[in-house]
Design a protein around this motif. Structure first.
Motif, PDB file in Angstrom:
ATOM      1  N   GLY A 130      -5.900  12.085   4.432  1.00 18.71           N
ATOM      2  CA  GLY A 130      -4.649  11.427   4.133  1.00 18.71           C
ATOM      3  C   GLY A 130      -4.360  10.252   5.047  1.00 18.71           C
ATOM      4  N   HIS A 131      -3.417   9.438   4.612  1.00 20.76           N
ATOM      5  CA  HIS A 131      -2.986   8.281   5.388  1.00 20.76           C
ATOM      6  C   HIS A 131      -1.465   8.225   5.423  1.00 20.76           C
ATOM      7  CE1 HIS A 131      -7.162   7.095   4.788  1.00 20.76           C
ATOM      8  NE2 HIS A 131      -6.990   6.110   5.656  1.00 20.76           N
ATOM      9  N   PHE A 132      -0.931   7.561   6.434  1.00 21.53           N
ATOM     10  CA  PHE A 132       0.500   7.315   6.505  1.00 21.53           C
ATOM     11  C   PHE A 132       0.713   5.842   6.829  1.00 21.53           C
ATOM     12  CE2 PHE A 132      -0.774   8.163  10.840  1.00 21.53           C
ATOM     13  CZ  PHE A 132      -0.001   7.315  11.618  1.00 21.53           C
ATOM     14  N   ALA A 133       1.910   5.349   6.542  1.00 19.63           N
ATOM     15  CA  ALA A 133       2.208   3.937   6.771  1.00 19.63           C
ATOM     16  C   ALA A 133       3.487   3.787   7.572  1.00 19.63           C
ATOM     17  CB  ALA A 133       2.326   3.186   5.452  1.00 19.63           C
ATOM     18  N   ILE A 134       3.494   2.795   8.444  1.00 17.85           N
ATOM     19  CA  ILE A 134       4.681   2.390   9.192  1.00 17.85           C
ATOM     20  C   ILE A 134       4.968   0.952   8.792  1.00 17.85           C
ATOM     21  CG2 ILE A 134       5.631   1.922  11.487  1.00 17.85           C
ATOM     22  CD1 ILE A 134       3.684   4.077  12.542  1.00 17.85           C
TER      23      ILE A 134
ATOM     24  N   LEU B 269       7.803   7.356  13.199  1.00 18.17           N
ATOM     25  CA  LEU B 269       8.136   6.421  12.126  1.00 18.17           C
ATOM     26  C   LEU B 269       7.233   6.534  10.908  1.00 18.17           C
ATOM     27  CD1 LEU B 269       8.956   3.300  14.263  1.00 18.17           C
ATOM     28  CD2 LEU B 269      10.516   4.502  12.767  1.00 18.17           C
ATOM     29  N   ALA B 270       6.401   7.565  10.858  1.00 19.10           N
ATOM     30  CA  ALA B 270       5.484   7.698   9.727  1.00 19.10           C
ATOM     31  C   ALA B 270       6.253   7.748   8.418  1.00 19.10           C
ATOM     32  CB  ALA B 270       4.642   8.961   9.892  1.00 19.10           C
ATOM     33  N   GLY B 271       5.902   6.854   7.495  1.00 20.67           N
ATOM     34  CA  GLY B 271       6.548   6.815   6.193  1.00 20.67           C
ATOM     35  C   GLY B 271       7.896   6.137   6.183  1.00 20.67           C
ATOM     36  N   GLN B 272       8.313   5.546   7.309  1.00 18.36           N
ATOM     37  CA  GLN B 272       9.636   4.935   7.399  1.00 18.36           C
ATOM     38  C   GLN B 272       9.531   3.420   7.575  1.00 18.36           C
ATOM     39  OE1 GLN B 272      12.603   6.607   7.141  1.00 18.36           O
ATOM     40  NE2 GLN B 272      11.410   8.440   6.689  1.00 18.36           N
TER      41      GLN B 272
ATOM     42  N   PRO C  73       0.821  -1.199   0.000  1.00 13.08           N
ATOM     43  CA  PRO C  73       0.000   0.000   0.000  1.00 13.08           C
ATOM     44  C   PRO C  73       0.858   1.253   0.000  1.00 13.08           C
ATOM     45  CG  PRO C  73      -0.616  -1.510   1.782  1.00 13.08           C
ATOM     46  CD  PRO C  73       0.663  -1.995   1.203  1.00 13.08           C
ATOM     47  N   SER C  74       0.355   2.294  -0.625  1.00 13.27           N
ATOM     48  CA  SER C  74       1.064   3.566  -0.614  1.00 13.27           C
ATOM     49  C   SER C  74       0.897   4.252   0.724  1.00 13.27           C
ATOM     50  CB  SER C  74       0.510   4.466  -1.724  1.00 13.27           C
ATOM     51  OG  SER C  74       1.023   5.767  -1.603  1.00 13.27           O
ATOM     52  N   ALA C  75       1.947   4.949   1.154  1.00 15.51           N
ATOM     53  CA  ALA C  75       1.902   5.614   2.454  1.00 15.51           C
ATOM     54  C   ALA C  75       1.162   6.932   2.399  1.00 15.51           C
ATOM     55  CB  ALA C  75       3.323   5.853   2.963  1.00 15.51           C
ATOM     56  N   ASN C  76       0.891   7.435   1.212  1.00 17.05           N
ATOM     57  CA  ASN C  76       0.272   8.756   1.155  1.00 17.05           C
ATOM     58  C   ASN C  76      -0.949   8.802   0.251  1.00 17.05           C
ATOM     59  OD1 ASN C  76       1.688   8.437  -1.200  1.00 17.05           O
ATOM     60  ND2 ASN C  76       2.252  10.597  -1.368  1.00 17.05           N
ATOM     61  N   ASN C  77      -1.643   7.650   0.091  1.00  8.65           N
ATOM     62  CA  ASN C  77      -2.884   7.666  -0.676  1.00  8.65           C
ATOM     63  C   ASN C  77      -3.902   8.586  -0.016  1.00  8.65           C
ATOM     64  OD1 ASN C  77      -1.954   5.911  -2.557  1.00  8.65           O
ATOM     65  ND2 ASN C  77      -3.097   4.136  -1.828  1.00  8.65           N
TER      66      ASN C  77
END
Length: 532
Positions: free
Chosen positions: A150-154, A219-222, A140-144
Protein backbone atom coordinates in the motif's frame (compact mmCIF):
# COMPACT_ATOMS: atom_id res chain seq x y z
CA UNK A 1 27.53 30.45 -24.36
CA UNK A 2 28.50 26.82 -24.00
CA UNK A 3 26.52 23.65 -24.57
CA UNK A 4 23.58 24.44 -22.30
CA UNK A 5 21.90 27.25 -24.21
CA UNK A 6 22.55 25.55 -27.53
CA UNK A 7 21.22 22.20 -26.32
CA UNK A 8 17.62 23.38 -26.04
CA UNK A 9 16.41 24.20 -29.52
CA UNK A 10 13.02 25.66 -30.38
CA UNK A 11 11.32 24.79 -33.65
CA UNK A 12 8.77 27.41 -34.74
CA UNK A 13 6.53 26.98 -37.75
CA UNK A 14 3.69 29.25 -38.85
CA UNK A 15 0.41 28.28 -40.47
CA UNK A 16 1.00 24.52 -40.27
CA UNK A 17 -2.07 22.36 -39.58
CA UNK A 18 -1.94 21.07 -36.01
CA UNK A 19 -3.20 17.60 -35.19
CA UNK A 20 -4.02 17.09 -31.54
CA UNK A 21 -3.57 13.50 -30.41
CA UNK A 22 -5.90 12.59 -27.56
CA UNK A 23 -6.19 9.42 -25.59
CA UNK A 24 -9.56 7.90 -24.79
CA UNK A 25 -11.19 7.26 -21.43
CA UNK A 26 -11.58 9.12 -18.14
CA UNK A 27 -12.19 8.05 -14.58
CA UNK A 28 -13.63 9.88 -11.58
CA UNK A 29 -12.28 8.90 -8.18
CA UNK A 30 -13.05 9.86 -4.61
CA UNK A 31 -10.19 9.74 -2.12
CA UNK A 32 -11.29 8.06 1.13
CA UNK A 33 -10.36 9.60 4.44
CA UNK A 34 -7.55 7.92 6.36
CA UNK A 35 -8.55 8.25 10.00
CA UNK A 36 -6.13 8.64 12.88
CA UNK A 37 -5.97 6.78 16.16
CA UNK A 38 -5.51 8.64 19.40
CA UNK A 39 -2.43 7.96 21.49
CA UNK A 40 -4.04 6.88 24.75
CA UNK A 41 -4.03 8.83 28.00
CA UNK A 42 -1.09 11.03 27.05
CA UNK A 43 -3.03 12.34 24.06
CA UNK A 44 -6.11 13.04 26.22
CA UNK A 45 -4.01 14.80 28.88
CA UNK A 46 -2.48 17.08 26.25
CA UNK A 47 -5.91 18.10 25.00
CA UNK A 48 -7.03 18.94 28.55
CA UNK A 49 -3.96 21.06 29.19
CA UNK A 50 -5.01 24.55 30.31
CA UNK A 51 -4.02 27.54 28.18
CA UNK A 52 -4.62 31.22 28.86
CA UNK A 53 -6.19 33.69 26.44
CA UNK A 54 -5.31 37.21 27.57
CA UNK A 55 -6.36 39.13 24.50
CA UNK A 56 -9.88 38.42 23.34
CA UNK A 57 -9.94 40.24 19.97
CA UNK A 58 -7.46 39.18 17.28
CA UNK A 59 -7.09 37.11 14.13
CA UNK A 60 -7.39 33.33 14.30
CA UNK A 61 -3.73 33.07 13.31
CA UNK A 62 -2.61 35.39 16.13
CA UNK A 63 -4.60 33.56 18.81
CA UNK A 64 -3.35 30.14 17.69
CA UNK A 65 0.20 31.54 17.73
CA UNK A 66 -0.29 32.53 21.37
CA UNK A 67 -1.27 28.94 22.18
CA UNK A 68 1.88 27.74 20.40
CA UNK A 69 3.99 30.09 22.54
CA UNK A 70 2.48 28.64 25.73
CA UNK A 71 2.60 24.97 24.79
CA UNK A 72 5.63 24.75 22.51
CA UNK A 73 3.41 22.95 19.98
CA UNK A 74 3.11 24.06 16.35
CA UNK A 75 -0.22 23.96 14.52
CA UNK A 76 -0.66 22.22 11.16
CA UNK A 77 -3.92 22.68 9.26
CA UNK A 78 -5.38 23.34 5.85
CA UNK A 79 -5.92 27.09 5.41
CA UNK A 80 -9.11 26.23 3.51
CA UNK A 81 -10.50 24.80 6.76
CA UNK A 82 -9.13 27.36 9.22
CA UNK A 83 -9.31 31.01 8.11
CA UNK A 84 -6.10 32.65 9.31
CA UNK A 85 -7.16 36.26 8.73
CA UNK A 86 -10.61 36.00 10.26
CA UNK A 87 -10.97 38.34 13.27
CA UNK A 88 -12.69 36.78 16.27
CA UNK A 89 -13.68 37.80 19.79
CA UNK A 90 -12.93 35.35 22.61
CA UNK A 91 -13.63 35.95 26.28
CA UNK A 92 -10.23 36.22 28.05
CA UNK A 93 -9.58 33.43 30.53
CA UNK A 94 -8.29 29.89 30.98
CA UNK A 95 -9.47 27.09 28.72
CA UNK A 96 -8.63 23.43 28.09
CA UNK A 97 -6.53 23.31 24.92
CA UNK A 98 -9.20 21.43 22.96
CA UNK A 99 -11.92 23.95 23.87
CA UNK A 100 -9.67 26.94 23.14
CA UNK A 101 -8.91 25.70 19.62
CA UNK A 102 -12.56 25.11 18.77
CA UNK A 103 -13.65 28.47 20.19
CA UNK A 104 -10.93 30.36 18.29
CA UNK A 105 -11.61 28.62 14.98
CA UNK A 106 -15.39 28.66 15.46
CA UNK A 107 -15.55 25.08 14.20
CA UNK A 108 -16.91 22.49 16.63
CA UNK A 109 -16.41 19.70 14.09
CA UNK A 110 -12.62 20.00 14.03
CA UNK A 111 -10.64 16.90 14.91
CA UNK A 112 -7.48 17.54 16.91
CA UNK A 113 -4.46 15.25 16.98
CA UNK A 114 -1.23 15.86 18.92
CA UNK A 115 1.96 14.05 18.00
CA UNK A 116 5.50 14.99 18.90
CA UNK A 117 5.65 18.82 18.69
CA UNK A 118 2.65 19.31 16.40
CA UNK A 119 -1.10 19.84 16.70
CA UNK A 120 -2.97 18.71 13.60
CA UNK A 121 -6.40 20.23 12.92
CA UNK A 122 -8.54 18.47 10.33
CA UNK A 123 -12.11 17.58 9.45
CA UNK A 124 -13.44 14.03 9.26
CA UNK A 125 -13.83 13.13 5.58
CA UNK A 126 -12.12 16.43 4.75
CA UNK A 127 -11.91 15.51 1.11
CA UNK A 128 -15.73 15.48 0.99
CA UNK A 129 -16.10 18.85 2.72
CA UNK A 130 -15.71 20.59 -0.63
CA UNK A 131 -17.08 18.30 -3.35
CA UNK A 132 -14.69 18.18 -6.25
CA UNK A 133 -14.37 15.85 -9.22
CA UNK A 134 -10.80 14.65 -9.52
CA UNK A 135 -9.47 12.79 -12.51
CA UNK A 136 -7.01 10.08 -11.75
CA UNK A 137 -4.67 11.77 -14.22
CA UNK A 138 -4.67 14.92 -12.11
CA UNK A 139 -4.02 13.71 -8.57
CA UNK A 140 -2.57 10.38 -7.41
CA UNK A 141 -4.71 8.28 -5.12
CA UNK A 142 -3.56 8.03 -1.52
CA UNK A 143 -4.43 4.38 -1.20
CA UNK A 144 -3.52 2.75 -4.52
CA UNK A 145 -2.13 -0.76 -4.18
CA UNK A 146 0.90 -2.00 -6.06
CA UNK A 147 2.94 -5.13 -6.00
CA UNK A 148 5.11 -3.45 -3.38
CA UNK A 149 2.14 -2.95 -1.02
CA UNK A 150 0.00 0.00 0.00
CA UNK A 151 0.82 3.67 -0.34
CA UNK A 152 -0.22 6.85 1.43
CA UNK A 153 -0.09 10.49 0.34
CA UNK A 154 0.62 13.77 2.11
CA UNK A 155 -0.47 16.93 0.34
CA UNK A 156 -0.80 20.62 0.99
CA UNK A 157 0.72 24.04 0.46
CA UNK A 158 3.91 25.62 1.79
CA UNK A 159 3.86 29.29 2.76
CA UNK A 160 6.02 31.97 4.33
CA UNK A 161 4.84 32.44 7.92
CA UNK A 162 5.50 36.19 7.86
CA UNK A 163 4.05 37.13 4.46
CA UNK A 164 1.61 34.24 3.87
CA UNK A 165 3.03 34.02 0.33
CA UNK A 166 3.47 30.58 -1.29
CA UNK A 167 7.00 29.17 -1.32
CA UNK A 168 7.82 27.74 -4.72
CA UNK A 169 10.20 24.83 -5.30
CA UNK A 170 10.48 23.85 -1.62
CA UNK A 171 11.92 20.36 -1.20
CA UNK A 172 9.75 17.72 0.49
CA UNK A 173 11.70 14.59 1.38
CA UNK A 174 11.93 11.65 3.76
CA UNK A 175 14.64 12.23 6.33
CA UNK A 176 17.66 10.03 5.47
CA UNK A 177 15.73 8.23 2.70
CA UNK A 178 16.07 8.63 -1.11
CA UNK A 179 12.52 9.91 -1.77
CA UNK A 180 11.48 13.45 -2.59
CA UNK A 181 9.48 15.97 -4.57
CA UNK A 182 9.14 19.76 -4.81
CA UNK A 183 6.33 22.28 -4.46
CA UNK A 184 5.02 24.02 -7.56
CA UNK A 185 4.83 27.75 -8.33
CA UNK A 186 1.79 28.00 -6.02
CA UNK A 187 3.64 26.27 -3.18
CA UNK A 188 1.45 23.16 -3.53
CA UNK A 189 2.64 19.56 -3.48
CA UNK A 190 1.57 15.94 -3.11
CA UNK A 191 4.01 13.35 -1.79
CA UNK A 192 3.22 9.63 -2.23
CA UNK A 193 5.12 7.04 -0.20
CA UNK A 194 4.91 3.30 0.59
CA UNK A 195 3.18 2.36 3.86
CA UNK A 196 6.50 1.04 5.17
CA UNK A 197 7.53 4.70 5.68
CA UNK A 198 4.56 5.69 7.87
CA UNK A 199 6.86 5.90 10.90
CA UNK A 200 9.48 7.97 9.07
CA UNK A 201 9.93 11.73 9.33
CA UNK A 202 9.10 14.13 6.51
CA UNK A 203 11.33 17.16 6.00
CA UNK A 204 10.31 20.39 4.29
CA UNK A 205 13.17 22.71 3.41
CA UNK A 206 13.93 25.73 1.28
CA UNK A 207 16.82 28.09 0.86
CA UNK A 208 16.67 30.84 3.49
CA UNK A 209 14.10 29.10 5.72
CA UNK A 210 14.15 27.01 8.89
CA UNK A 211 13.49 23.38 7.92
CA UNK A 212 10.43 21.58 9.33
CA UNK A 213 10.42 17.94 10.40
CA UNK A 214 7.32 15.92 11.31
CA UNK A 215 6.20 12.31 11.49
CA UNK A 216 4.62 10.95 8.30
CA UNK A 217 1.80 9.18 10.16
CA UNK A 218 0.62 12.54 11.51
CA UNK A 219 -0.52 13.68 8.07
CA UNK A 220 -1.02 10.49 6.07
CA UNK A 221 -4.02 10.97 3.78
CA UNK A 222 -4.48 14.60 4.86
CA UNK A 223 -3.99 18.03 3.32
CA UNK A 224 -2.37 20.82 5.34
CA UNK A 225 -0.77 24.24 5.02
CA UNK A 226 2.84 24.32 6.22
CA UNK A 227 4.39 27.62 7.32
CA UNK A 228 8.15 28.07 7.20
CA UNK A 229 10.04 30.70 9.19
CA UNK A 230 12.67 32.81 7.49
CA UNK A 231 16.15 32.23 8.86
CA UNK A 232 17.92 35.57 9.13
CA UNK A 233 21.72 35.78 9.31
CA UNK A 234 22.85 38.77 11.46
CA UNK A 235 24.18 41.68 9.40
CA UNK A 236 27.30 41.85 11.57
CA UNK A 237 28.28 38.34 10.51
CA UNK A 238 27.89 39.17 6.82
CA UNK A 239 30.09 42.24 7.26
CA UNK A 240 32.75 40.57 9.42
CA UNK A 241 33.21 37.44 7.34
CA UNK A 242 35.43 38.35 4.39
CA UNK A 243 34.76 35.69 1.75
CA UNK A 244 36.89 35.41 -1.37
CA UNK A 245 34.34 34.41 -4.06
CA UNK A 246 36.83 32.92 -6.52
CA UNK A 247 38.50 30.91 -3.76
CA UNK A 248 35.07 29.67 -2.63
CA UNK A 249 34.33 28.44 -6.15
CA UNK A 250 37.73 26.74 -6.35
CA UNK A 251 37.01 24.98 -3.05
CA UNK A 252 33.65 23.86 -4.42
CA UNK A 253 35.26 22.46 -7.56
CA UNK A 254 37.96 20.67 -5.57
CA UNK A 255 35.33 19.02 -3.35
CA UNK A 256 33.15 17.72 -6.22
CA UNK A 257 34.31 14.10 -6.04
CA UNK A 258 33.86 14.07 -2.26
CA UNK A 259 30.41 15.69 -2.22
CA UNK A 260 28.70 14.10 -5.22
CA UNK A 261 28.14 10.50 -6.18
CA UNK A 262 31.03 8.87 -8.04
CA UNK A 263 29.19 5.66 -8.88
CA UNK A 264 26.18 5.22 -11.21
CA UNK A 265 22.68 5.71 -9.80
CA UNK A 266 19.13 5.09 -10.91
CA UNK A 267 16.94 8.17 -10.61
CA UNK A 268 13.17 7.97 -10.96
CA UNK A 269 12.21 11.46 -12.10
CA UNK A 270 9.04 13.31 -12.98
CA UNK A 271 9.43 15.47 -16.09
CA UNK A 272 7.18 18.15 -17.55
CA UNK A 273 7.56 20.49 -20.51
CA UNK A 274 5.04 23.01 -21.75
CA UNK A 275 4.38 25.62 -24.41
CA UNK A 276 1.94 28.48 -23.84
CA UNK A 277 1.05 30.84 -26.67
CA UNK A 278 -2.00 33.09 -26.66
CA UNK A 279 -4.80 30.90 -25.28
CA UNK A 280 -3.21 27.60 -26.28
CA UNK A 281 -1.30 25.19 -24.07
CA UNK A 282 0.68 22.12 -25.07
CA UNK A 283 1.86 19.87 -22.25
CA UNK A 284 4.01 16.73 -22.16
CA UNK A 285 4.58 14.86 -18.91
CA UNK A 286 6.47 11.68 -18.09
CA UNK A 287 7.99 9.52 -15.41
CA UNK A 288 11.57 8.73 -16.41
CA UNK A 289 14.12 6.21 -15.28
CA UNK A 290 17.59 7.74 -15.60
CA UNK A 291 20.87 5.86 -15.52
CA UNK A 292 22.98 8.63 -14.02
CA UNK A 293 26.73 8.28 -14.08
CA UNK A 294 29.17 9.66 -11.51
CA UNK A 295 30.24 13.26 -11.20
CA UNK A 296 33.38 12.89 -13.30
CA UNK A 297 31.44 11.68 -16.35
CA UNK A 298 29.57 13.95 -18.76
CA UNK A 299 25.88 13.95 -19.68
CA UNK A 300 26.61 11.95 -22.84
CA UNK A 301 27.20 8.89 -20.65
CA UNK A 302 23.69 9.03 -19.15
CA UNK A 303 20.68 7.07 -20.41
CA UNK A 304 16.93 7.61 -20.13
CA UNK A 305 13.93 5.29 -20.29
CA UNK A 306 10.28 6.43 -20.34
CA UNK A 307 8.17 4.61 -17.72
CA UNK A 308 4.97 6.65 -18.17
CA UNK A 309 4.05 9.47 -20.51
CA UNK A 310 1.12 11.56 -21.69
CA UNK A 311 0.52 14.56 -23.95
CA UNK A 312 -2.20 17.18 -23.75
CA UNK A 313 -2.82 20.02 -26.19
CA UNK A 314 -5.58 22.56 -26.69
CA UNK A 315 -6.97 23.21 -30.15
CA UNK A 316 -5.01 26.09 -31.70
CA UNK A 317 -6.38 29.18 -33.35
CA UNK A 318 -5.85 29.72 -37.07
CA UNK A 319 -2.93 32.11 -36.64
CA UNK A 320 -1.14 30.12 -33.95
CA UNK A 321 2.39 28.77 -34.11
CA UNK A 322 3.29 25.13 -34.03
CA UNK A 323 6.10 25.19 -31.50
CA UNK A 324 8.26 22.22 -30.61
CA UNK A 325 11.05 21.81 -28.09
CA UNK A 326 14.08 19.83 -29.14
CA UNK A 327 16.67 18.31 -26.77
CA UNK A 328 14.75 19.28 -23.62
CA UNK A 329 15.65 16.03 -21.82
CA UNK A 330 19.29 16.56 -22.77
CA UNK A 331 19.10 20.11 -21.41
CA UNK A 332 17.73 18.80 -18.11
CA UNK A 333 20.71 16.46 -17.83
CA UNK A 334 23.16 19.21 -18.80
CA UNK A 335 21.80 21.39 -16.00
CA UNK A 336 23.60 19.13 -13.53
CA UNK A 337 26.24 21.85 -13.29
CA UNK A 338 28.76 19.97 -11.14
CA UNK A 339 28.98 17.30 -13.87
CA UNK A 340 28.70 19.53 -16.92
CA UNK A 341 30.62 22.67 -16.08
CA UNK A 342 29.17 25.84 -17.68
CA UNK A 343 31.49 28.65 -18.71
CA UNK A 344 31.09 30.46 -15.36
CA UNK A 345 32.54 27.43 -13.52
CA UNK A 346 35.43 26.79 -15.89
CA UNK A 347 39.00 27.49 -14.62
CA UNK A 348 39.30 30.58 -16.86
CA UNK A 349 35.90 32.00 -15.89
CA UNK A 350 37.50 35.03 -14.22
CA UNK A 351 38.47 36.28 -17.70
CA UNK A 352 34.79 36.65 -18.66
CA UNK A 353 32.99 37.09 -15.34
CA UNK A 354 33.12 39.21 -12.21
CA UNK A 355 32.35 37.31 -8.99
CA UNK A 356 31.31 38.75 -5.63
CA UNK A 357 30.21 37.45 -2.24
CA UNK A 358 26.80 39.08 -1.72
CA UNK A 359 25.03 37.25 1.11
CA UNK A 360 24.94 34.43 3.66
CA UNK A 361 21.83 32.28 4.00
CA UNK A 362 20.85 28.77 5.17
CA UNK A 363 19.40 25.57 3.78
CA UNK A 364 18.68 22.46 5.86
CA UNK A 365 20.04 24.43 8.84
CA UNK A 366 23.47 24.70 7.19
CA UNK A 367 25.16 27.99 6.41
CA UNK A 368 25.43 28.84 2.73
CA UNK A 369 27.54 31.46 0.94
CA UNK A 370 25.85 33.33 -1.89
CA UNK A 371 28.24 34.08 -4.77
CA UNK A 372 26.90 36.41 -7.48
CA UNK A 373 28.40 36.55 -10.96
CA UNK A 374 27.94 38.65 -14.09
CA UNK A 375 29.86 39.03 -17.31
CA UNK A 376 32.44 41.80 -17.48
CA UNK A 377 31.23 45.16 -18.79
CA UNK A 378 33.42 45.09 -21.89
CA UNK A 379 31.94 41.74 -23.02
CA UNK A 380 28.74 42.12 -25.05
CA UNK A 381 28.14 38.50 -26.06
CA UNK A 382 25.06 36.83 -24.48
CA UNK A 383 26.62 35.22 -21.39
CA UNK A 384 25.09 34.48 -17.99
CA UNK A 385 24.43 36.27 -14.72
CA UNK A 386 23.14 34.73 -11.51
CA UNK A 387 23.87 33.35 -8.05
CA UNK A 388 25.58 30.24 -6.72
CA UNK A 389 24.71 28.88 -3.26
CA UNK A 390 27.69 27.04 -1.75
CA UNK A 391 27.66 25.22 1.60
CA UNK A 392 30.07 26.98 3.97
CA UNK A 393 31.03 23.73 5.72
CA UNK A 394 31.64 21.18 2.96
CA UNK A 395 31.82 23.46 -0.13
CA UNK A 396 28.98 21.67 -1.94
CA UNK A 397 27.00 23.57 -4.57
CA UNK A 398 23.44 23.34 -3.21
CA UNK A 399 21.63 25.57 -5.69
CA UNK A 400 22.16 27.82 -8.70
CA UNK A 401 19.85 30.45 -10.19
CA UNK A 402 21.02 32.07 -13.39
CA UNK A 403 19.84 33.55 -16.67
CA UNK A 404 21.12 34.73 -20.00
CA UNK A 405 22.11 38.34 -19.36
CA UNK A 406 18.94 40.38 -20.12
CA UNK A 407 21.07 43.12 -21.71
CA UNK A 408 22.18 40.78 -24.48
CA UNK A 409 19.58 38.00 -24.51
CA UNK A 410 18.22 39.15 -27.91
CA UNK A 411 21.58 38.19 -29.41
CA UNK A 412 20.99 34.56 -28.37
CA UNK A 413 18.16 34.05 -30.88
CA UNK A 414 20.22 31.98 -33.31
CA UNK A 415 21.55 29.83 -30.45
CA UNK A 416 18.02 28.95 -29.29
CA UNK A 417 15.85 28.84 -32.43
CA UNK A 418 16.83 25.96 -34.69
CA UNK A 419 14.14 26.60 -37.31
CA UNK A 420 11.96 29.65 -37.76
CA UNK A 421 9.20 30.53 -40.19
CA UNK A 422 9.79 33.48 -42.48
CA UNK A 423 6.34 34.77 -41.52
CA UNK A 424 7.22 35.61 -37.91
CA UNK A 425 9.86 37.47 -35.97
CA UNK A 426 10.74 35.98 -32.60
CA UNK A 427 12.96 37.62 -29.99
CA UNK A 428 13.94 36.03 -26.65
CA UNK A 429 13.12 38.32 -23.72
CA UNK A 430 14.14 36.21 -20.73
CA UNK A 431 15.89 32.83 -20.41
CA UNK A 432 16.19 31.59 -16.82
CA UNK A 433 17.38 28.39 -15.13
CA UNK A 434 17.13 26.90 -11.65
CA UNK A 435 19.18 23.94 -10.37
CA UNK A 436 19.12 22.44 -6.87
CA UNK A 437 20.79 19.50 -5.14
CA UNK A 438 19.80 17.51 -2.06
CA UNK A 439 21.95 15.68 0.46
CA UNK A 440 21.34 12.12 1.60
CA UNK A 441 23.79 10.86 4.21
CA UNK A 442 26.31 13.50 3.16
CA UNK A 443 26.22 12.73 -0.58
CA UNK A 444 24.52 15.21 -2.91
CA UNK A 445 22.41 14.30 -5.93
CA UNK A 446 20.53 16.38 -8.46
CA UNK A 447 17.18 17.39 -6.97
CA UNK A 448 15.30 19.74 -9.30
CA UNK A 449 15.96 21.58 -12.55
CA UNK A 450 13.77 24.08 -14.37
CA UNK A 451 14.14 26.26 -17.42
CA UNK A 452 11.84 29.15 -18.38
CA UNK A 453 12.15 30.77 -21.80
CA UNK A 454 10.02 33.79 -22.68
CA UNK A 455 9.79 35.19 -26.20
CA UNK A 456 8.04 38.01 -28.03
CA UNK A 457 6.47 36.83 -31.29
CA UNK A 458 5.36 39.26 -33.99
CA UNK A 459 3.98 38.21 -37.36
CA UNK A 460 5.76 40.15 -40.08
CA UNK A 461 3.88 43.13 -41.50
CA UNK A 462 1.74 43.25 -38.33
CA UNK A 463 1.90 45.82 -35.57
CA UNK A 464 1.16 43.79 -32.44
CA UNK A 465 3.13 40.96 -30.86
CA UNK A 466 2.23 38.08 -28.52
CA UNK A 467 4.05 36.35 -25.69
CA UNK A 468 5.37 32.80 -26.00
CA UNK A 469 6.36 30.93 -22.82
CA UNK A 470 8.26 27.65 -22.99
CA UNK A 471 9.31 25.76 -19.89
CA UNK A 472 10.64 22.40 -18.77
CA UNK A 473 11.39 20.92 -15.36
CA UNK A 474 12.49 17.66 -13.81
CA UNK A 475 12.45 16.53 -10.17
CA UNK A 476 14.30 13.61 -8.61
CA UNK A 477 11.61 11.54 -6.85
CA UNK A 478 13.66 8.48 -5.91
CA UNK A 479 17.35 7.53 -5.95
CA UNK A 480 18.65 3.95 -6.02
CA UNK A 481 22.29 2.91 -5.70
CA UNK A 482 22.05 -0.92 -5.64
CA UNK A 483 22.23 -3.21 -8.68
CA UNK A 484 22.61 -0.28 -11.08
CA UNK A 485 23.37 -1.31 -14.65
CA UNK A 486 23.03 0.56 -17.97
CA UNK A 487 19.58 0.69 -19.54
CA UNK A 488 19.28 -1.79 -22.44
CA UNK A 489 19.75 -0.02 -25.77
CA UNK A 490 16.32 -1.00 -27.09
CA UNK A 491 14.62 0.65 -24.06
CA UNK A 492 16.43 3.99 -24.23
CA UNK A 493 15.09 7.16 -25.80
CA UNK A 494 17.15 9.77 -27.59
CA UNK A 495 17.51 12.76 -25.26
CA UNK A 496 18.21 15.10 -28.20
CA UNK A 497 14.98 14.51 -30.10
CA UNK A 498 11.65 16.34 -29.78
CA UNK A 499 10.33 14.69 -26.63
CA UNK A 500 6.67 15.50 -27.32
CA UNK A 501 6.88 13.28 -30.42
CA UNK A 502 8.03 10.24 -28.44
CA UNK A 503 5.71 7.29 -29.09
CA UNK A 504 3.87 5.96 -26.05
CA UNK A 505 0.82 3.98 -24.94
CA UNK A 506 -1.76 5.91 -22.93
CA UNK A 507 -2.46 4.59 -19.43
CA UNK A 508 -5.68 5.79 -17.76
CA UNK A 509 -4.03 5.19 -14.37
CA UNK A 510 -1.13 7.37 -15.48
CA UNK A 511 0.07 8.64 -12.11
CA UNK A 512 -0.18 5.41 -10.13
CA UNK A 513 2.05 5.80 -7.07
CA UNK A 514 4.70 7.92 -8.77
CA UNK A 515 5.52 11.30 -7.27
CA UNK A 516 4.82 14.31 -9.47
CA UNK A 517 4.99 18.09 -9.40
CA UNK A 518 1.44 19.34 -9.02
CA UNK A 519 0.31 21.58 -11.90
CA UNK A 520 -0.28 25.28 -11.25
CA UNK A 521 -3.79 26.73 -11.33
CA UNK A 522 -3.90 27.49 -15.07
CA UNK A 523 -2.63 23.99 -15.87
CA UNK A 524 -5.09 22.42 -13.42
CA UNK A 525 -7.97 24.12 -15.22
CA UNK A 526 -6.62 22.95 -18.56
CA UNK A 527 -6.20 19.33 -17.38
CA UNK A 528 -9.67 19.25 -15.77
CA UNK A 529 -11.32 20.38 -19.02
CA UNK A 530 -9.27 18.08 -21.23
CA UNK A 531 -11.17 15.21 -22.85
CA UNK A 532 -9.06 12.06 -22.53
Amino acid sequence: MGNLIKSLLIVLLAGVPFICQRAIGAEVIDLPDRSFQQNGNLYQDDLKRVVTITRGRATVYRLLSKISEQTGLLFIYDSKIVENDKRVVVEPGEYPLEDAVRIITGNRDLRIKIEENYILLYLPNADKAEPEIKKRDEIPSANNQTQEGGHFAISGAIKDRLTDEPIEFATISVNDKPYGTVSNLNGEFIFTLPDSLLDSHIKISHLGYQSRLFKASLLAGQRATFYLDQRIIPLQEIVVRAIDPTKTIREMMAARVRNYNSDPLYITAFYREGIEYKNNISLSEAVLKIYKTGVIYGANSEQVKVLKMRRLASSPEKDTLVTKIKSSINSSLLLDLVKNLPDFLQPQAYLQYDFSHTDITVIDDRRVYVISFEQKEEITAPLYKGKLYIDAGNWALTQARFEVNPKYVAKATDDIIVKQSRKVEIIPERVEYLVSYKSNNGVYTLNHVRGDLNFRVRPKRKLFSSNLHIWFEMVNCKTESSNVTPIPREERISTRDIFSETSYSYDKEFWGNFNVILPEENLKDFIKKYVF
